[in-house]
Structures are given as structure tokens and as C-alpha cells.
Design a protein around this motif. Structure first.
Motif, PDB file in Angstrom:
ATOM      1  N   HIS A  12       1.020  -1.253   0.095  1.00 31.74           N
ATOM      2  CA  HIS A  12      -0.003   0.037  -0.183  1.00 31.74           C
ATOM      3  C   HIS A  12       0.865   1.310   0.030  1.00 31.74           C
ATOM      4  CE1 HIS A  12      -3.144  -2.880   1.218  1.00 31.74           C
ATOM      5  NE2 HIS A  12      -2.160  -3.272   1.864  1.00 31.74           N
ATOM      6  N   VAL A  13       0.983   1.974  -1.093  1.00 36.12           N
ATOM      7  CA  VAL A  13       1.954   3.052  -1.329  1.00 36.12           C
ATOM      8  C   VAL A  13       1.469   4.416  -0.963  1.00 36.12           C
ATOM      9  CG1 VAL A  13       3.291   3.987  -3.238  1.00 36.12           C
ATOM     10  CG2 VAL A  13       2.813   1.577  -3.165  1.00 36.12           C
ATOM     11  N   LEU A  14       2.069   5.234  -0.229  1.00 37.28           N
ATOM     12  CA  LEU A  14       2.338   6.736  -0.358  1.00 37.28           C
ATOM     13  C   LEU A  14       3.154   7.322  -1.362  1.00 37.28           C
ATOM     14  CD1 LEU A  14       0.863   9.248   0.990  1.00 37.28           C
ATOM     15  CD2 LEU A  14       2.824   9.128   2.625  1.00 37.28           C
ATOM     16  N   HIS A  15       2.486   8.068  -2.299  1.00 34.94           N
ATOM     17  CA  HIS A  15       3.307   8.419  -3.619  1.00 34.94           C
ATOM     18  C   HIS A  15       4.047   9.723  -3.070  1.00 34.94           C
ATOM     19  CE1 HIS A  15       3.849  10.605  -7.635  1.00 34.94           C
ATOM     20  NE2 HIS A  15       4.847   9.823  -7.469  1.00 34.94           N
ATOM     21  N   LEU A  16       5.496   9.586  -2.979  1.00 36.04           N
ATOM     22  CA  LEU A  16       6.472  10.741  -2.620  1.00 36.04           C
ATOM     23  C   LEU A  16       7.389  11.086  -3.491  1.00 36.04           C
ATOM     24  CD1 LEU A  16       6.652   9.992   1.221  1.00 36.04           C
ATOM     25  CD2 LEU A  16       5.636  11.887   0.206  1.00 36.04           C
ATOM     26  N   ARG A  17       7.967   9.926  -4.271  1.00 36.41           N
ATOM     27  CA  ARG A  17       8.893  10.212  -5.260  1.00 36.41           C
ATOM     28  C   ARG A  17       8.765   9.514  -6.379  1.00 36.41           C
ATOM     29  NH1 ARG A  17      14.304   8.883  -1.352  1.00 36.41           N
ATOM     30  NH2 ARG A  17      15.427   9.847  -3.250  1.00 36.41           N
ATOM     31  N   GLY A  18       9.505  10.216  -7.536  1.00 37.27           N
ATOM     32  CA  GLY A  18       9.359   9.728  -8.936  1.00 37.27           C
ATOM     33  C   GLY A  18       7.840   9.277  -9.345  1.00 37.27           C
ATOM     34  N   LEU A  19       7.664   8.271 -10.167  1.00 32.25           N
ATOM     35  CA  LEU A  19       6.524   7.945 -10.627  1.00 32.25           C
ATOM     36  C   LEU A  19       5.885   6.779  -9.442  1.00 32.25           C
ATOM     37  CD1 LEU A  19       7.118   7.122 -14.287  1.00 32.25           C
ATOM     38  CD2 LEU A  19       5.995   9.222 -13.484  1.00 32.25           C
ATOM     39  N   VAL A  20       4.505   6.941  -9.634  1.00 33.02           N
ATOM     40  CA  VAL A  20       3.707   5.976  -8.782  1.00 33.02           C
ATOM     41  C   VAL A  20       3.983   4.495  -8.987  1.00 33.02           C
ATOM     42  CG1 VAL A  20       1.616   5.181  -7.624  1.00 33.02           C
ATOM     43  CG2 VAL A  20       1.692   7.658  -8.492  1.00 33.02           C
ATOM     44  N   THR A  21       4.605   3.971  -8.055  1.00 34.77           N
ATOM     45  CA  THR A  21       5.036   2.724  -8.312  1.00 34.77           C
ATOM     46  C   THR A  21       4.364   1.710  -7.404  1.00 34.77           C
ATOM     47  OG1 THR A  21       7.297   3.338  -8.724  1.00 34.77           O
ATOM     48  CG2 THR A  21       7.094   1.082  -8.373  1.00 34.77           C
ATOM     49  N   PRO A  22       3.388   0.876  -7.544  1.00 34.00           N
ATOM     50  CA  PRO A  22       2.430   0.052  -6.980  1.00 34.00           C
ATOM     51  C   PRO A  22       3.418  -1.243  -6.547  1.00 34.00           C
ATOM     52  CG  PRO A  22       1.335   0.518  -9.187  1.00 34.00           C
ATOM     53  CD  PRO A  22       2.668   0.992  -9.155  1.00 34.00           C
ATOM     54  N   GLN A  23       3.121  -1.617  -5.307  1.00 37.20           N
ATOM     55  CA  GLN A  23       3.835  -2.802  -4.599  1.00 37.20           C
ATOM     56  C   GLN A  23       2.850  -3.620  -4.324  1.00 37.20           C
ATOM     57  OE1 GLN A  23       6.439  -2.036  -1.520  1.00 37.20           O
ATOM     58  NE2 GLN A  23       6.686   0.323  -2.084  1.00 37.20           N
ATOM     59  N   PRO A  24       2.956  -4.966  -4.253  1.00 37.80           N
ATOM     60  CA  PRO A  24       4.424  -5.636  -4.288  1.00 37.80           C
ATOM     61  C   PRO A  24       4.813  -5.441  -5.716  1.00 37.80           C
ATOM     62  CG  PRO A  24       2.848  -7.522  -4.165  1.00 37.80           C
ATOM     63  CD  PRO A  24       2.003  -5.974  -3.757  1.00 37.80           C
ATOM     64  N   LEU A  25       6.159  -5.441  -5.716  1.00 40.55           N
ATOM     65  CA  LEU A  25       6.924  -5.370  -7.151  1.00 40.55           C
ATOM     66  C   LEU A  25       7.173  -7.040  -7.321  1.00 40.55           C
ATOM     67  CD1 LEU A  25       9.513  -2.461  -7.244  1.00 40.55           C
ATOM     68  CD2 LEU A  25       7.291  -2.687  -8.496  1.00 40.55           C
ATOM     69  N   GLU A  26       7.261  -7.352  -8.653  1.00 36.98           N
ATOM     70  CA  GLU A  26       7.626  -8.762  -9.053  1.00 36.98           C
ATOM     71  C   GLU A  26       8.396  -8.762 -10.432  1.00 36.98           C
ATOM     72  OE1 GLU A  26       5.617 -13.260  -9.492  1.00 36.98           O
ATOM     73  OE2 GLU A  26       4.502 -11.401  -9.793  1.00 36.98           O
ATOM     74  N   GLU A  64      11.944   0.983  -6.961  1.00 35.44           N
ATOM     75  CA  GLU A  64      12.311   0.281  -8.337  1.00 35.44           C
ATOM     76  C   GLU A  64      13.821   0.175  -8.272  1.00 35.44           C
ATOM     77  OE1 GLU A  64      10.391   2.515 -11.272  1.00 35.44           O
ATOM     78  OE2 GLU A  64       8.957   1.023 -11.726  1.00 35.44           O
ATOM     79  N   VAL A  65      14.336   1.315  -7.613  1.00 35.75           N
ATOM     80  CA  VAL A  65      16.177   1.213  -7.778  1.00 35.75           C
ATOM     81  C   VAL A  65      16.538   0.031  -6.796  1.00 35.75           C
ATOM     82  CG1 VAL A  65      18.015   2.429  -7.003  1.00 35.75           C
ATOM     83  CG2 VAL A  65      16.300   3.701  -8.218  1.00 35.75           C
ATOM     84  N   MET A  66      15.828  -0.209  -5.637  1.00 32.63           N
ATOM     85  CA  MET A  66      16.217  -1.074  -4.899  1.00 32.63           C
ATOM     86  C   MET A  66      15.930  -2.577  -5.204  1.00 32.63           C
ATOM     87  SD  MET A  66      17.974  -0.320  -1.846  1.00 32.63           S
ATOM     88  CE  MET A  66      17.690  -2.102  -1.043  1.00 32.63           C
ATOM     89  N   PHE A  67      15.080  -2.674  -5.814  1.00 31.37           N
ATOM     90  CA  PHE A  67      14.332  -3.969  -6.376  1.00 31.37           C
ATOM     91  C   PHE A  67      15.515  -4.327  -7.491  1.00 31.37           C
ATOM     92  CE2 PHE A  67      10.948  -6.988  -8.601  1.00 31.37           C
ATOM     93  CZ  PHE A  67      11.629  -7.878  -7.638  1.00 31.37           C
TER      94      PHE A  67
END
Length: 633
Positions: A55-69, A96-99
Motif C-alpha cells: 500500500h503506497v504513499l506516493h512521494l518520489r518519482g512515478l507512482v510505483t504499485p507494490q508488491p513488485l515482481e 524500483e531502484v532497490m529492487f
């Protein structure tokens, strides 16, 4: 900032959705209102199943839904901010950078090296599909909440989540210790029919302690709170994470006086001029300027690392009608919040307001206020002398919400307006009645404070919840009008007292045990801040879809302060309002603050007067019965 959750069953006999209920889902969605989705991964041949909820609070970059797969079935949940250590571009999303970096890791050592680089708050959950491994943990200070719960059945289920729901029955939730990173080999667990956690602990890169001693101490500390059927083991290679800060400098010079109870014959006046006298010393001034630089950079990272508007590429200021606050400060007018606000002013775009969130709980008639302690009397004397003409100038009347923090907050506002009259400072007066306090505590605050449960947790948790909600009044041309802060980032001053001997208990410790004892106390303060404060505060502030950011706990700030001997940071031979947090007071005076630089420490539960609403016989460490009330709709 996000709400993350992973529920795992190790046998088909346990229903995974029964372990992850709708109440928890509701709490997670409040933390991440911009995107919510779930993903289930099964390994039928191994009979385990994982449910991931992001569940994402958008703060940086483009909105990136989670979980990422990714294509290899790896799954990532991230609740954090990368402020340094790993590059994140202005328009990139750090999840996305961390993943991406994680999927390039080919060994345990690679994963540990990656997390050792990070500067910033984080908690995470990472499913490494090829190795059937589940990794999770919190940053070194535990600035992001992560809880775990294990079922009573030996081989059945467990759950990790940012926030839970209080229950008097059933399995109890606990905070995941910020002792390192954990790994669970799901394949091995299903084979052995038992749950085992592997720990990769933090270690100072320059520590004199042998790795074996560190391992034994950490394993003992973490194991004592685990259920008996859960095994905790050290990784076979004895790999450790590199701590992101330097260890505490415990050097004590002869000149600083080591004898407990030593008091200087010369006791200076508590005045701004006294601070200016210290700043006349070249060494002291140079040290203060270094501190200002590192703290200012920490604030800069925290006020600029967020998405502001569609013109972020060009950095163009939006039209006046569209200007809104993106940054708020938990604001009492005390030295910590004043310094943060003044430094935020240096970096927040000038056309953007800054919200100052000031909370007050309704007090009884002033005639019935019988504050007799020396500490409280000193505070009220300061207030009377510093703010005696405040009401005459503003036309305000003393009300049931004119608690100490409200009065010092208004005085602090005037100082900030003097430093930068061009800035729009929204002083948000947040007034809380006993009726609303009791209602919101039963509805949600008790769940957010949980699993903590003391009277102190109740007082601080409730004060921070109402303050960070940001619903109150601001003055508009002399008239108070309703206002709700739209800021997604909330700056907190926590960490200043813990590092700079700001609490009254530090003076008691110094009188009894001298500087050696004080050093030991300060080392303990940072060591326990994850379990004592930060997980709770993250859950509390995150409940409003806002992110807590802590400049005083920036890794560079902590390393700078840790590198100094205690005598350079505080001098508890000096009176209250000068000696505690001395280096911070000098920094505040150096960049233009005045009366607030000598304001004595006053804890939020006393400054906001929430502590006055309950039984005077309660002790801060007592279990709070009010937190155990059943939830109501």
C-alpha cells in the motif's frame, strides 16, 4: 512511505487469509492511500504459500504499485527512503531502484553489502524465489515499523506487517528488532516442519569486539522475546551488516571533570548573551558551524526528496493560488522544532508555505492548576517573561487550550517570522477535547501504539497522532479559520534529546555517575530508540497517509555527534536551558534564533498538557489500561 505485509503458511492446513484479516488491511491502506494490491505466491511441491500486500504513499518519482515482481518471480515490498548511499535520480522511484539492485545480488554477502550502503529509514520484505528465501528487516535505528507474529502451531504460519490490530486474545504481535536483517529458508522450514530465523546483525566497521561476542549478545537479546518453538541462529558464514554510523566517542578529558556531582563554582545566567559568550571561542564556533552544515544537509534531503508538482523538471514555482504546504513540522516552539523549522526554511522553495503543527489538550481552569515542581515553575517563569506581551499584540485571549506548548509555539512563530518574513508560516492550532481524545483512542490510536502499552506510550502516541493529523485552525488576517494540513512529510525532532543529554534523567545520571555514566546512558538511548519510540511514531504518523522524517537521526548527523566527546555536546554543570543540548542551542543562536535558544526541555506530554487529563498517580512506565479498551465503530 508504505504499508507492507507478508503472511506465510508453511503447510496447507492453515488458511492464509485467516492470518491476514480485514482490520489489518484497513490499517495498511491508511498508510498507503495512493495504490493497493496483493499477490499470492505458492510452492505446491513444498506446500508453502505467501501473501504479499503493498500500500503506497506516493512521494518520489512515478507512482510505483507494490508488491513488485520480476520475471524470475522475486517479490519486493519496501517502506523506506534512500537519502544517500545508493543513487536515486530526481525522477526515479527508490522502490524500483532497490529492487533492481537486489535482483543483481548473487549471494548473501551481496545483499548485506547493498543494505550496508543505504542512508535513510527503511523496512522491507524480499522474497528470493530461486532460493525459497524470505528476507526482511528494519534500518539501524528502526525508523520504520515492522511487526511479526507467529502462530502457536510449530510448522504453521507467521506474518510480517507495518501495523497490526490490538487484541487481548490470540497470538501477540511484537516489533521486529532492529538488530540486523533476518532470513527464513522456506524450503528448509517445510522440510524440517519447524520455523528457523537466520540473523545477519549490525556491526561497527571499526569495532574492537570480536564478531563472535557481538553474535552471542545479539542472539541472546532477540531470542528472549521469541516463542519457544522459533529457532534463531547466526548465519553460517558469520556475515554482518556494516553499521551506518561511527561508534560513540567516550573520551573524557581531565578538564571536563569526571567526579560525579562535580559542580562549577561559576554558574552563568540563562541568557542569550551567555550563548554568545561561548560562540566567541573560535574552537567552539568552528564546531558549531560544522554541526549546522551537517544538520542543514540532513533537513535538505528530507524536504526536497518528494514529488511537488507537474513542473518538477523545470523547478518552476506554481501559481499563488496553487501553493500548498508539502512539509510540516511537529512544532512546540522548543529548541528542537525551532531548529528544524528554521533549517527547513533554508531549503523549501520560498513560494511554498511550511505548516507548524501545534497540539494542545484542553486544560482545567487556571486557578486549579497547582504545578509545584521546580521544573514546571521554571518553565512558567520563562513563559511569563518571554511571552507577557504576546496576547496584547495578537488580541488573543487565554483559553482552555493555552497550554505551555501553545504559548511557546506562538513565541517561536514570531522568531521564525523575524528570520524570514517572506515565508508563509502556517501555525496550525490543533485543539483536542477529552471527548475526542477518548473516542479516537478507542477507534484507532490504541491499535497504532500496540504492541507498546505504557502510560508514556499513550500520552506521546495520542499527542503525535492529533498533531500529525494536522486538523485545526490558522490565523487569517487576525481571524482563526479551519485548516487541514495537506503536507505529506512531517518532520520530527526526535533524536536530539537522546544524543545531546536533553532529558532530566540525564542530569540525574550525571550527578550520580559523572561523564562516564552519562556516556553509557546516551549509548543506551540510541540503542533502544527503535523499540522505545520510532516504530510507534512511524505507525502513528503513517496512519494519516503521511511520512515521518527525522533529521536528527540522519546517519551523517549521528556520526558527527558520535565523533565528539560529550563535553563538546552538553555541559550539565550549566543550568537548565543552557547545559543540555548546548551545541544545538549554540547552533540555533548562530543562525539567528533568540529566546527559544534558552527554553528548557519540556516533554510533549507535559507541554501539550495531555498528562494532566489522566490520573496523577500514574507512572510513565505503568501499563496503560486506556489502551486496552475494546475498539468501537
Amino acid at each position: 512511505m508504505c504499508g507492507i505485509c507478508c503472511a506465510v503458511t508453511l503447510s496447507g492446513q492453515h488458511a492464509i487469509r485467516g492470518f491476514f484479516n480485514e482490520d489489518i488491511l484497513c490499517r495498511l491502506k491508511r498508510r498507503g492511500p495512493d495504490s493497493s494490491q496483493q499477490l499470492i505466491k505458492t510452492a505446491s511441491d513444498l506446500s508453502y504459500e505467501c501473501l504479499f500486500s503493498g500500500h503506497v504513499l506516493h512521494l518520489r518519482g512515478l507512482v510505483t504499485p507494490q508488491p513488485l515482481e520480476d520475471a524470475n518471480n522475486n517479490v519486493f515490498l519496501w517502506n523506506g527512503e534512500i537519502f544517500n548511499g545508493v543513487h536515486v535520480g530526481n525522477l526515479e522511484n527508490d522502490t524500483e531502484v532497490m529492487f533492481h539492485h537486489l535482483t543483481l545480488c548473487s549471494s548473501e554477502a551481496d545483499i548485506l553489502s547493498l543494505f550496508s550502503l543505504l542512508q535513510g529509514p527503511w523496512s522491507f520484505i524480499y522474497y528470493q524465489a530461486s532460493r525459497h528465501s524470505l528476507w526482511f528487516g528494519r534500518d539501524y535505528f528502526g525508523r520504520r515499523s515492522l511487526l511479526w507474529q507467529f502462530s502457536n502451531e510449530v510448522d504453521s504460519a507467521f506474518c510480517l506487517t507495518s501495523v497490526s490490530v490490538y487484541s487481548e486474545s490470540g497470538n501477540q504481535w511484537q516489533e521486529v528488532p532492529a538488530s540486523g536483517i533476518f532470513k527464513i529458508d522456506l524450503k528448509a522450514c517445510t522440510t524440517t516442519k519447524s520455523l528457523s530465523l537466520t540473523l545477519f546483525p549490525w556491526k561497527y566497521s571499526c569495532t574492537e569486539k570480536p564478531v563472535e561476542e557481538i553474535i552471542i549478545n545479539v542472539l541472546d537479546e532477540v531470542s528472549k522475546d521469541l516463542p519457544n518453538h522459533i529457532r534463531l541462529v547466526m548465519n553460517e558464514s558469520k556475515l554482518c551488516l556494516r553499521a551506518p554510523v561511527v561508534p560513540l566517542n567516550k573520551t573524557i578529558s581531565e578538564a571536563s571533570g569526571e567526579c560525579p556531582g562535580t559542580v562549577s563554582n561559576f554558574i552563568p545566567m540563562v541568557s542569550v548573551e551567555t550563548l554568545e559568550g561561548f560562540l566567541a571561542e573560535e574552537h567552539k564556533k568552528n564546531l558549531v558551524c560544522q554541526f549546522i552544515d551537517v544538520l542543514s544537509e540532513a533537513v535538505k534531503r528530507r524536504v526536497l526528496s518528494l514529488f511537488r508538482d507537474e513542473n518538477q523538471k523545470t523547478r518552476e514555482v506554481p501559481s499563488v493560488s496553487n501553493r500548498k504546504a508539502h512539509v510540516a513540522v511537529l512544532f512546540s516552539g522548543g529548541i528542537d522544532s525551532m531548529v528544524i523549522a528554521a533549517l527547513a526554511d533554508k531549503h523549501v522553495p520560498l513560494g511554498e508555505p511550511i505548516d507548524l503543527l501545534n497540539v494542545a489538550f484542553m486544560i482545567k481552569e487556571r486557578a486549579k492548576q497547582k504545578d509545584t515542581t521546580e521544573e514546571v515553575q521554571l518553565d512558567w517563569l520563562w513563559l511569563q517573561e518571554s511571552c507577557q506581551d504576546l496576547d496584547a499584540k495578537t488580541g488573543a485571549h487565554l483559553s482552555y487550550f493555552d497550554v505551555p506548548d501553545r504559548i511557546t509555539g506562538r513565541a517561536g512563530l514570531k522568531e521564525l517570522e523575524a528570520i524570514n518574513p517572506s515565508r508563509t508560516w502556517n501555525f496550525v492550532e490543533i485543539n483536542v477535547t477529552p471527548e475526542e481524545l477518548n473516542k479516537m483512542r478507542r477507534q484507532c490510536i490504541n491499535h497504532l501504539i500496540y504492541p507498546l502499552d505504557t502510560v508514556l506510550d499513550d500520552s506521546i502516541g495520542c499527542a503525535i497522532w492529533f498533531a500529525s493529523r494536522g486538523e485545526g485552525f490558522i490565523s487569517n488576517q487576525g481571524e482563526l479559520k479551519p485548516y487541514k494540513s495537506p503536507a505529506k512529510v512531517v518532520l520530527s525532532g526526535i533524536g536530539a534529546d537522546e544524543q545531546l543529554a536533553g532529558y532530566s534523567r540525564h542530569r540525574v545520571c550525571f550527578k550520580k555517575y559523572g561523564l562516564k555514566g552519562l556516556n553509557k546512558e546516551l549509548e543506551m538511548e540510541l540503542g533502544r530508540i527503535s523499540s522505545r519510540n520510532l516504530g510507534r511514531d512511524d505507525r502513528i504518523i503513517g496512519d494519516h497517509g503521511k511520512e515521518a522524517r527525522f533529521p536528527f537521526l540522519d546517519e551523517d548527523v549521528v556520526s558527527f555527534l558520535n565523533s565528539l566527546p560529550i563535553s563538546e555536546k552538553a555541559d550539565l554543570n550549566l543550568p537548565r536551558g543552557i547545559g543540555e543540548k548546548l551545541i544545538l542551542r549554540l547552533a540555533a543562536r548562530e543562525f539567528g534564533l533568540t529566546a527559544s535558544t534558552i527554553l528548557p526541555k519540556r516533554a510533549v506530554q507535559f507541554g501539550s498538557r495531555i498528562a494532566k487529563l489522566e490520573s496523577s498517580s500514574e507512572k510513565a512506565s505503568d501499563t496503560c489500561s486506556r489502551l486496552k479498551l475494546p475498539s468501537v465503530d
